[in-house]
Design an enzyme around this catalytic site. Structure first.
Site, PDB file in Angstrom:
ATOM      1  N   ASP A  51      25.948  24.872 -28.141  1.00 58.27           N
ATOM      2  CA  ASP A  51      26.272  25.848 -27.311  1.00 58.27           C
ATOM      3  C   ASP A  51      27.402  26.577 -27.612  1.00 58.27           C
ATOM      4  O   ASP A  51      28.359  25.960 -28.494  1.00 58.27           O
ATOM      5  CB  ASP A  51      26.612  25.219 -25.748  1.00 58.27           C
ATOM      6  CG  ASP A  51      26.762  26.213 -24.817  1.00 58.27           C
ATOM      7  OD1 ASP A  51      26.086  27.427 -24.632  1.00 58.27           O
ATOM      8  OD2 ASP A  51      27.583  25.971 -23.826  1.00 58.27           O
ATOM      9  N   ASP A  71      28.011  21.461 -23.121  1.00 58.33           N
ATOM     10  CA  ASP A  71      28.867  20.819 -22.070  1.00 58.33           C
ATOM     11  C   ASP A  71      28.516  21.428 -20.625  1.00 58.33           C
ATOM     12  O   ASP A  71      29.232  21.020 -19.567  1.00 58.33           O
ATOM     13  CB  ASP A  71      30.419  21.314 -22.401  1.00 58.33           C
ATOM     14  CG  ASP A  71      30.863  22.545 -22.100  1.00 58.33           C
ATOM     15  OD1 ASP A  71      29.888  23.644 -22.256  1.00 58.33           O
ATOM     16  OD2 ASP A  71      31.963  22.709 -21.782  1.00 58.33           O
ATOM     17  N   ASP A 105      23.133  23.217 -19.822  1.00 58.69           N
ATOM     18  CA  ASP A 105      22.646  22.443 -21.159  1.00 58.69           C
ATOM     19  C   ASP A 105      22.162  21.329 -20.919  1.00 58.69           C
ATOM     20  O   ASP A 105      21.434  20.600 -21.651  1.00 58.69           O
ATOM     21  CB  ASP A 105      24.079  22.106 -21.916  1.00 58.69           C
ATOM     22  CG  ASP A 105      24.621  23.456 -22.451  1.00 58.69           C
ATOM     23  OD1 ASP A 105      24.035  24.123 -22.758  1.00 58.69           O
ATOM     24  OD2 ASP A 105      25.830  23.561 -22.395  1.00 58.69           O
TER      25      ASP A 105
END
Length: 631
Positions: free
Chosen positions: A311, A503, A507
């Site tokens: 990410d 995080d 996600d």
């Protein structure tokens, strides 16, 4: 004496085996050798019967194990009259569990240290200034607490004293004390410095950081790795080789004793013990460095990782963007735009919400309440503020409510937030998030460790994501991804295993479906941490490469220990095959092989100590160089 009784209760079969040996020794000394032979033989056959039942159950479930060698060795030694050797084999089998427990205890030392430090007591400061000791689980949010020198902070809190120093090494692996000032967050489980401080509880004990870590560690300690039964991969060939050597020795010598002597040193205890001990050692080493493996099987997958996806916000970047500009459309004021956007973001869980609200506070703009607000995950938020409909989020989402939206391209590393007010495009707010200092080195280290493909999978627009990816050497970018898109991309990614690092709340699904999900847990969401297989407690992306390195070293040590056991056993079998190794001596030597295999596997407790190429010295979050091991 108490310790001895405890050991007897914990390992009764070991105690019984030793007792049988002592009684048999007395019988032989008394001239009753036949009675000793029958006593040992019957006991050994009973143990062999238990192992045979276990072996048959395994075969019925299509699992070929190494039990057949142990059963054959016991029976053959009894048949040829080497009953003392059969007792030593039984002692090895029953004592193998005790050896494994002792070795696992050494390997799990760091995991147990976390569990043993769970805060139990808090000193609550009452309204009249008196101090009352209460159980940590009785502390409520807002309680003012006194933390004395060298005491453990009982719950997540905010520092009320002007200054404080805390040891967070048990939480993050970072040994340098952390200096904090009034208003800074203090994690439960950290150790106060030499001066008493006051803190204000910000979470219940059950919801605090340390309790979350403890639960992760408990899950990790109780998990089983696929490689714990790694020896079963070698069960069939090792069994075939052992029986083959034993059979040839019998055929060439014409002496059935040779068959028994060979099988005595072919017993499989070192193969069964080495892998679980190594994996516990690897998990312990990772925990010491702020990397909690929730499932021991993650180590094996990390060792083979070939694709890593990241990410962007809060993972490759610091996740603390600041507003660098607001561009209002004609008919709207800049302060008005910032105020309404920040007010709407009060009802959003997006990682940029805090930064947008902080921008209004910095401009001394009051945050307004909404009469009706709802968030559309991964899209944006809609709020009624002062009778006006405010829509904030991605351009496509805002465009559904304001057809006159004009897309704007931010510079490298910038995020652009769009806003519409009462159906009209009101403008954009621009934020910039810095790339982590160690992100580039982490990606280089991953490539050195064998990762062949890296991806960025983010919900941000391509104009923001692509410059950051290019600067880090990530050639494949998937931008403006919804949670479902991320899940699809990771499921289809090749080569595997695939590691996903993230995080945020959005996600959580993709962390759950990846082969290994890694959550940046220092500031990451509870949902992400619970969905992940690995949680990094320190806000340090380089721990991703370190986790892969620990996995590789742990698996390598496990395999080395297994092959060492196989090599020594085969060597001893060849010596026994030519008649140079009596059965009783072979049985005793097999115990030495056990210890060698265990000592070899225990090297995994240092799996995280060796430097990772490219990460020899990394800056800490306070700019002070720290060793790569986190010590």
């Amino acid at each position: 004496m108490t310790r001895l009784f405890a050991l007897v209760r914990r390992f009764p079969l070991v105690a019984v085996t030793v007792a049988i040996g002592l009684v048999a020794g007395v019988l032989v000394a008394s001239g009753l050798e036949p009675a000793a032979r029958w006593l040992i033989s019957l006991y050994a056959l009973a143990i062999a019967g238990v192992e045979a039942v276990r072996m048959i159950r395994g075969l019925l479930s299509k699992q070929f194990g190494l039990d057949i060698l142990a059963v054959t060795a016991i029976v053959s030694t009894i048949v040829v009259g080497e009953y003392w050797a059969s007792l030593v084999i039984v002692l090895m089998l029953t004592g193998g569990e005790a050896l494994e427990v002792a070795a696992a205890g050494r390997a799990q030392r760091e995991l147990r240290a976390l569990l043993d430090r769970v805060p139990q007591l808090a000193h609550r400061i009452e309204a009249d200034g008196s101090i009352v000791d209460v159980a940590a689980d009785q502390v409520r949010t807002g309680d003012r607490l006194l933390v004395r020198p060298a005491e453990i902070v009982p719950v997540d809190a905010e520092l009320a004293s002007p200054l404080g120093g805390f040891d967070e090494s048990s939480l993050t692996g970072e040994s340098l004390p952390v200096d904090k000032t009034a208003g800074d967050a203090v994690m439960s489980g950290s150790v106060n410095g030499p001066v008493a401080v006051e803190v204000v509880a910000t979470a219940l004990a059950a919801d605090s950081q340390y309790q979350r870590i403890v639960e992760l560690v408990r899950d990790a300690a109780s998990s089983k790795a696929p490689l714990v039964r790694l020896a079963d991969r070698y069960a069939l060939p090792f069994t075939a080789v052992s029986l083959g050597i034993a059979g040839v020795a019998w055929a060439l010598s014409g002496d059935p004793v040779r068959f028994a002597e060979v099988l005595v040193v072919a017993t499989p205890c070192p193969l069964l013990i080495a892998a679980p001990v190594a994996f516990m050692g690897g998990m312990s080493s990772a925990a010491k460095r702020g990397i909690v493996m929730k499932n021991a099987g993650s180590l094996e997958k990390l060792a083979r990782a070939r694709t890593v996806a990241f990410d962007k916000t809060g993972t490759l970047t610091l996740g603390r963007p600041v507003v660098v500009g607001a561009h209002a459309e004609p008919g709207f004021e800049h302060d008005e735009l910032v105020q309404l956007v920040a007010s709407a973001e009060r009802y959003s869980s997006h990682v940029l919400a805090d930064s947008l609200q902080q921008a209004a506070v910095d401009r001394e703009l009051a945050l307004l309440d909404s009469t009706d607000a709802r968030e559309v995950p991964a899209h944006g938020v809609i709020a009624m503020i002062g009778g006006r409909e405010v829509v904030v989020g991605k351009p496509a989402f805002v465009g559904d409510h304001a057809p006159d939206v004009v897309r704007r391209t931010g510079e490298s590393g910038e995020a652009v937030i769009y806003a519409a007010i009462d159906g009209r495009f009101a403008g954009v707010v621009v934020l910039r998030d810095a790339v982590r200092d160690d992100a580039a080195a982490t990606l280089d280290a991953l490539r050195t460790l064998g990762v062949t493909r890296t991806l960025m999978v983010t919900g941000d627009i391509a104009a923001t994501a692509e410059p950051i990816a290019a600067g880090l050497g990530i050639s494949e970018v998937h931008a403006e991804c919804l949670p479902d898109d991320k899940v699809r991309i990771i499921r289809e990614a090749q080569p595997r295993p695939v590691v996903m690092v993230g995080d945020g709340v959005n996600d959580a699904p993709v962390l759950a479906v990846s082969d290994v999900g890694i959550a940046m847990g220092a500031r990451g969401s509870t949902a992400a941490s619970e969905s992940a297989d690995v949680v990094i407690l320190l806000d340090d992306i380089s721990r991703v490469a370190r986790a892969v390195a620990i996995g590789q070293r742990t698996v390598r040590i496990a395999l080395q220990s297994i092959w060492l056991g196989i090599a020594i056993s085969i060597g001893l079998m060849l010596v026994a095959a030519v008649g140079l190794l009596p059965a009783i001596a072979g049985a005793a030597l097999q115990e030495v092989v056990d210890l060698v295999a265990i000592l070899g596997a225990l090297r995994a407790v240092r799996a995280g100590a060796a430097p990772v190429p490219g990460l020899d010295v990394m800056p800490s979050r306070r700019g002070v160089p720290v060793l790569p091991s986190g010590q």
